[in-house]
Design an enzyme around this catalytic site. Structure first.
Site, PDB file in Angstrom:
ATOM      1  N   ARG A   1       2.012  26.756  36.839  1.00  8.56           N
ATOM      2  CA  ARG A   1       1.191  25.876  36.022  1.00  8.56           C
ATOM      3  C   ARG A   1       0.753  26.644  34.781  1.00  8.56           C
ATOM      4  NH1 ARG A   1       1.690  20.935  36.902  1.00  8.56           N
ATOM      5  NH2 ARG A   1      -0.471  20.329  36.599  1.00  8.56           N
TER       6      ARG A   1
ATOM      7  N   HIS B   1       8.667  22.917  30.274  1.00 10.31           N
ATOM      8  CA  HIS B   1       8.192  22.435  31.584  1.00 10.31           C
ATOM      9  C   HIS B   1       9.313  21.668  32.284  1.00 10.31           C
ATOM     10  CE1 HIS B   1       4.271  21.390  33.890  1.00 10.31           C
ATOM     11  NE2 HIS B   1       5.300  21.484  34.720  1.00 10.31           N
TER      12      HIS B   1
END
Length: 316
Positions: free
Chosen positions: A231, A279
């Site tokens: 993350r 991502h």
């Protein structure tokens, strides 16, 4: 005898194509994209990703919430999150994607991809020494489903693999370190650090200059390497750049960032020893995940236990 009417699903997934999700989930349930009234008793389940706080208020018959992606920190950011079970995404294809990403980036750093690309730009025909995989130690922070799968693949390739987790639970073939007491020893035995941690208050900002400075730099690779596919808020990008500039880090591969999309002004885009992906290490795929979610919803309706539940106390 007529079958009982199934409760509806509230679908709210920012950043994904909601119609694709809706099509797949509609194979088993009526799906709505928006709240129709302040109190809606017809909604029994919610599939959510990065939506606004308060979305799930006024759903008295809500039985469970399904995260649309691997992380659940977006749910815990909602102060009005209902006290119902939360189901994590666990799917074979998601695990496969993440394993591929980790192996790809570890091999690229190990086989000196940054150096070869720089040499290609200069048209330089130079063959540097190449260490064997068993001289390189990969340390994985986060030994959940994704971390264990990546570890198995790396062990097959001959790398030495360390693991670090909150519990320190054993993993076959991996030297596992547990908790804060084992963190420094784990870092000191690691050449390539792979971050796959969940985001919790305890892990926010954990990848900083202090942590990176504890990695082993005197190694067969000629320096320490960072790979973050967990993350974005786990890391401090300014500290990563500082570590690259002062020699604490040799190279970095980053798939996640504190702010996404990564701002055009970020120096990470142009740093010669940073590899950036948007991502994309393991994107959620409704073609695979919707079936799992629908099966879980049906099981819950039959009063059967849900699988892959989030531990609210631990935050993942």
């Amino acid at each position: 005898m007529q079958a009982p009417v199934k409760g509806r699903v509230l679908l709210s997934v920012a950043g994904f194509d909601p119609q694709h999700w809706r099509k797949r989930l509609s194979a088993g349930r009526e799906v709505v994209l928006d709240r129709e009234r302040p109190v809606d008793t017809s909604i029994h389940y919610a599939v959510v990703w990065n939506r606004h706080p308060g979305l799930l208020v006024g759903l008295p018959n809500l039985k469970a919430v399904f995260s649309g992606g691997a992380g659940v920190d977006h749910l815990f950011a909602d102060p009005d999150l209902p006290d119902v079970p939360i189901v994590r995404v666990v799917a074979d294809n998601l695990t496969q994607y993440m394993t591929e990403y980790v192996v790809w980036r570890v091999l690229d750093h190990h086989r000196q991809g940054f150096l070869y690309r720089a040499q290609q730009r200069r048209k330089a025909w130079i063959e540097p020494p190449q260490p064997a995989a068993n001289r390189v130690s990969v340390g994985i922070m986060g030994m959940g489903e994704l971390g264990r799968a990546a570890a198995r693949a790396l062990l097959t390739l001959g790398f030495r693999v360390n693991g670090w987790s909150r519990s320190g639970a054993p993993v076959e073939g991996v030297d596992v370190y547990g908790g804060s007491a084992g963190l420094d020893a784990f870092l000191g035995a690691t050449d390539i650090l792979v971050v796959l941690l969940p985001l919790t208050p305890a892990t926010t900002g954990i990848v900083d200059h202090v942590l990176l400075s504890k990695l082993r730099r005197d190694n067969a690779l000629g320096g320490a390497v960072l790979i973050n596919a967990g993350r974005g808020l786990l890391q401090n990008s300014a500290d990563i750049l500082r570590a690259l500039d002062d020699g604490v880090l040799k190279e970095a591969s980053l798939d996640v960032f504190e702010s996404e999309p990564l701002p055009e002004t970020s120096r990470l885009w142009t740093h010669e020893r940073v590899f950036v992906t948007p991502h994309a290490a393991a994107a959620s795929d409704p073609d695979h995940l919707a079936t799992f979610m629908l099966e879980q919803m049906d099981a819950c309706d039959r009063s059967e236990p849900l699988r892959n539940l989030v531990d609210r106390k631990a935050g993942y």
